[in-house]
Scaffold this motif. Structure first.
Motif, PDB file in Angstrom:
ATOM      1  N   TYR A  27       0.825  -1.201   0.000  1.00 61.24           N
ATOM      2  CA  TYR A  27       0.000   0.000   0.000  1.00 61.24           C
ATOM      3  C   TYR A  27       0.867   1.261   0.000  1.00 61.24           C
ATOM      4  N   LEU A  28       1.836   1.317   0.904  1.00 61.55           N
ATOM      5  CA  LEU A  28       2.657   2.529   1.012  1.00 61.55           C
ATOM      6  C   LEU A  28       3.495   2.772  -0.237  1.00 61.55           C
ATOM      7  N   ASP A  29       3.922   1.708  -0.901  1.00 63.36           N
ATOM      8  CA  ASP A  29       4.727   1.857  -2.115  1.00 63.36           C
ATOM      9  C   ASP A  29       3.889   2.049  -3.372  1.00 63.36           C
ATOM     10  N   GLY A  30       2.598   1.809  -3.293  1.00 64.81           N
ATOM     11  CA  GLY A  30       1.727   1.909  -4.463  1.00 64.81           C
ATOM     12  C   GLY A  30       0.663   2.962  -4.287  1.00 64.81           C
ATOM     13  N   PRO A  31      -0.567   2.505  -4.023  1.00 62.73           N
ATOM     14  CA  PRO A  31      -1.688   3.449  -3.931  1.00 62.73           C
ATOM     15  C   PRO A  31      -1.503   4.523  -2.861  1.00 62.73           C
ATOM     16  N   GLY A  32      -0.870   4.176  -1.765  1.00 63.45           N
ATOM     17  CA  GLY A  32      -0.655   5.151  -0.701  1.00 63.45           C
ATOM     18  C   GLY A  32       0.260   6.288  -1.132  1.00 63.45           C
ATOM     19  N   ARG A  33       1.300   5.948  -1.894  1.00 66.23           N
ATOM     20  CA  ARG A  33       2.232   6.974  -2.376  1.00 66.23           C
ATOM     21  C   ARG A  33       1.516   7.946  -3.311  1.00 66.23           C
ATOM     22  N   ASP A  34       0.707   7.395  -4.216  1.00 68.29           N
ATOM     23  CA  ASP A  34      -0.026   8.242  -5.160  1.00 68.29           C
ATOM     24  C   ASP A  34      -1.051   9.119  -4.434  1.00 68.29           C
ATOM     25  N   MET A  35      -1.764   8.518  -3.482  1.00 62.91           N
ATOM     26  CA  MET A  35      -2.788   9.238  -2.749  1.00 62.91           C
ATOM     27  C   MET A  35      -2.179  10.337  -1.882  1.00 62.91           C
ATOM     28  N   ALA A  36      -1.015  10.090  -1.313  1.00 63.54           N
ATOM     29  CA  ALA A  36      -0.387  11.056  -0.407  1.00 63.54           C
ATOM     30  C   ALA A  36      -0.124  12.391  -1.109  1.00 63.54           C
ATOM     31  N   ARG A  37       0.118  12.347  -2.401  1.00 58.83           N
ATOM     32  CA  ARG A  37       0.393  13.584  -3.170  1.00 58.83           C
ATOM     33  C   ARG A  37      -0.828  14.483  -3.280  1.00 58.83           C
ATOM     34  N   THR A  38      -2.011  13.903  -3.078  1.00 60.90           N
ATOM     35  CA  THR A  38      -3.238  14.679  -3.260  1.00 60.90           C
ATOM     36  C   THR A  38      -3.857  15.143  -1.942  1.00 60.90           C
ATOM     37  N   LEU A  39      -3.242  14.779  -0.830  1.00 59.88           N
ATOM     38  CA  LEU A  39      -3.816  15.127   0.473  1.00 59.88           C
ATOM     39  C   LEU A  39      -3.642  16.611   0.779  1.00 59.88           C
ATOM     40  N   PRO A  40      -4.602  17.182   1.511  1.00 65.61           N
ATOM     41  CA  PRO A  40      -4.416  18.548   2.009  1.00 65.61           C
ATOM     42  C   PRO A  40      -3.190  18.583   2.926  1.00 65.61           C
ATOM     43  N   ARG A  41      -2.654  19.767   3.137  1.00 69.72           N
ATOM     44  CA  ARG A  41      -1.391  19.932   3.865  1.00 69.72           C
ATOM     45  C   ARG A  41      -1.379  19.223   5.224  1.00 69.72           C
ATOM     46  N   GLU A  42      -2.366  19.472   6.094  1.00 72.62           N
ATOM     47  CA  GLU A  42      -2.365  18.888   7.430  1.00 72.62           C
ATOM     48  C   GLU A  42      -2.473  17.361   7.376  1.00 72.62           C
ATOM     49  N   ALA A  43      -3.361  16.865   6.532  1.00 67.91           N
ATOM     50  CA  ALA A  43      -3.510  15.407   6.392  1.00 67.91           C
ATOM     51  C   ALA A  43      -2.233  14.805   5.810  1.00 67.91           C
ATOM     52  N   GLY A  44      -1.588  15.528   4.903  1.00 69.42           N
ATOM     53  CA  GLY A  44      -0.336  15.050   4.306  1.00 69.42           C
ATOM     54  C   GLY A  44       0.778  14.937   5.335  1.00 69.42           C
ATOM     55  N   LEU A 110      -5.823   4.266   7.408  1.00 71.86           N
ATOM     56  CA  LEU A 110      -6.180   4.229   8.828  1.00 71.86           C
ATOM     57  C   LEU A 110      -6.431   2.797   9.303  1.00 71.86           C
ATOM     58  N   ASN A 111      -7.015   1.963   8.458  1.00 68.49           N
ATOM     59  CA  ASN A 111      -7.223   0.558   8.814  1.00 68.49           C
ATOM     60  C   ASN A 111      -5.891  -0.158   8.986  1.00 68.49           C
ATOM     61  N   LEU A 112      -4.929   0.135   8.121  1.00 68.83           N
ATOM     62  CA  LEU A 112      -3.593  -0.458   8.250  1.00 68.83           C
ATOM     63  C   LEU A 112      -2.927  -0.002   9.548  1.00 68.83           C
ATOM     64  N   VAL A 113      -3.057   1.278   9.861  1.00 68.85           N
ATOM     65  CA  VAL A 113      -2.482   1.803  11.108  1.00 68.85           C
ATOM     66  C   VAL A 113      -3.126   1.109  12.307  1.00 68.85           C
ATOM     67  N   GLU A 114      -4.434   1.001  12.287  1.00 66.81           N
ATOM     68  CA  GLU A 114      -5.152   0.363  13.393  1.00 66.81           C
ATOM     69  C   GLU A 114      -4.721  -1.105  13.547  1.00 66.81           C
ATOM     70  N   ASN A 115      -4.632  -1.824  12.439  1.00 67.06           N
ATOM     71  CA  ASN A 115      -4.202  -3.225  12.493  1.00 67.06           C
ATOM     72  C   ASN A 115      -2.766  -3.351  12.989  1.00 67.06           C
ATOM     73  N   ALA A 116      -1.913  -2.435  12.562  1.00 71.54           N
ATOM     74  CA  ALA A 116      -0.516  -2.463  13.001  1.00 71.54           C
ATOM     75  C   ALA A 116      -0.412  -2.154  14.491  1.00 71.54           C
ATOM     76  N   GLU A 117      -1.195  -1.206  14.978  1.00 72.23           N
ATOM     77  CA  GLU A 117      -1.192  -0.884  16.409  1.00 72.23           C
ATOM     78  C   GLU A 117      -1.659  -2.089  17.226  1.00 72.23           C
ATOM     79  N   ASN A 118      -2.687  -2.770  16.735  1.00 70.15           N
ATOM     80  CA  ASN A 118      -3.182  -3.965  17.430  1.00 70.15           C
ATOM     81  C   ASN A 118      -2.120  -5.061  17.450  1.00 70.15           C
ATOM     82  N   LEU A 119      -1.469  -5.292  16.325  1.00 71.60           N
ATOM     83  CA  LEU A 119      -0.403  -6.302  16.245  1.00 71.60           C
ATOM     84  C   LEU A 119       0.751  -5.931  17.169  1.00 71.60           C
ATOM     85  N   PHE A 120       1.175  -4.681  17.120  1.00 73.25           N
ATOM     86  CA  PHE A 120       2.293  -4.233  17.941  1.00 73.25           C
ATOM     87  C   PHE A 120       1.969  -4.388  19.426  1.00 73.25           C
TER      88      PHE A 120
END
Length: 168
Positions: A27-44, A110-120
């Motif tokens: 996700y971070l290397d694919g769709p997440g990277r592309d999406m991150a370019r379009t986020l508003p400043r604070e969300a980015g 956010l789902n990936l973050v939540e799952n990672a927090e649960n795993l950690f």
């Protein structure tokens, strides 16, 4: 520790954890990277900071899981796994996904973050349970109380208040 690493619980955590690492990386290397370019400043900015923390936690979790597997498979001495450098614990509070929902970050992230927090968190709890005071298998106070209760029941001298008083 060897008993835990040979268990179905460990196998499930290992498989789920490694799958989450792969899913997050894709996700971070694919769709997440592309999406991150379009986020508003604070969300980015939040996305950038959280991506780094997410990656760090997942790498720590994956390293811990691989280390457990190495001990189980005989590729690493059990004594080496007792070293503090292999311990994993939470240094600060988990990322609060609920506060970020609806603030511009994509649900997939956010789902990936939540799952990672649960795993950690789960791995931190497992590490603490397995390596009490830096010794694998050393009985915790609760485990010692349970053992004392079992022994007293077997001897016919079951006095939970006496056992409880000694544990304090």
């Amino acid at each position: 520790m060897p008993e835990f690493a040979a268990s179905r619980v460990f196998e499930r955590v290992f498989v789920d954890g490694m799958a989450l690492v792969e899913e997050t990386a894709a996700y971070l290397d694919g769709p997440g990277r592309d999406m991150a370019r379009t986020l508003p400043r604070e969300a980015g900015l939040t996305y950038a900071a959280w991506s780094m923390e997410l990656t760090s936690k997942l790498m720590q979790a994956a390293s811990w899981l691989v280390m457990q597997k190495a001990v189980r498979d005989g590729d690493m001495p059990r004594e080496d796994a007792l070293a503090n450098k292999y311990r994993i614990s939470r240094d600060g509070p988990p990322l609060n996904v609920a506060d970020q929902r609806g603030q511009g970050l994509p649900d997939t992230f956010l789902n990936l973050v939540e799952n990672a927090e649960n795993l950690f968190g789960r791995i931190c709890r497992l590490d603490a349970a397995i390596y009490v005071d830096g010794h694998s298998g050393e009985a915790s106070p609760v485990k010692r109380q349970i053992e004392e209760l079992k022994a007293a029941a077997e001897d016919g001298a079951f006095d939970p208040l006496r056992i409880w008083g000694r544990a304090r």
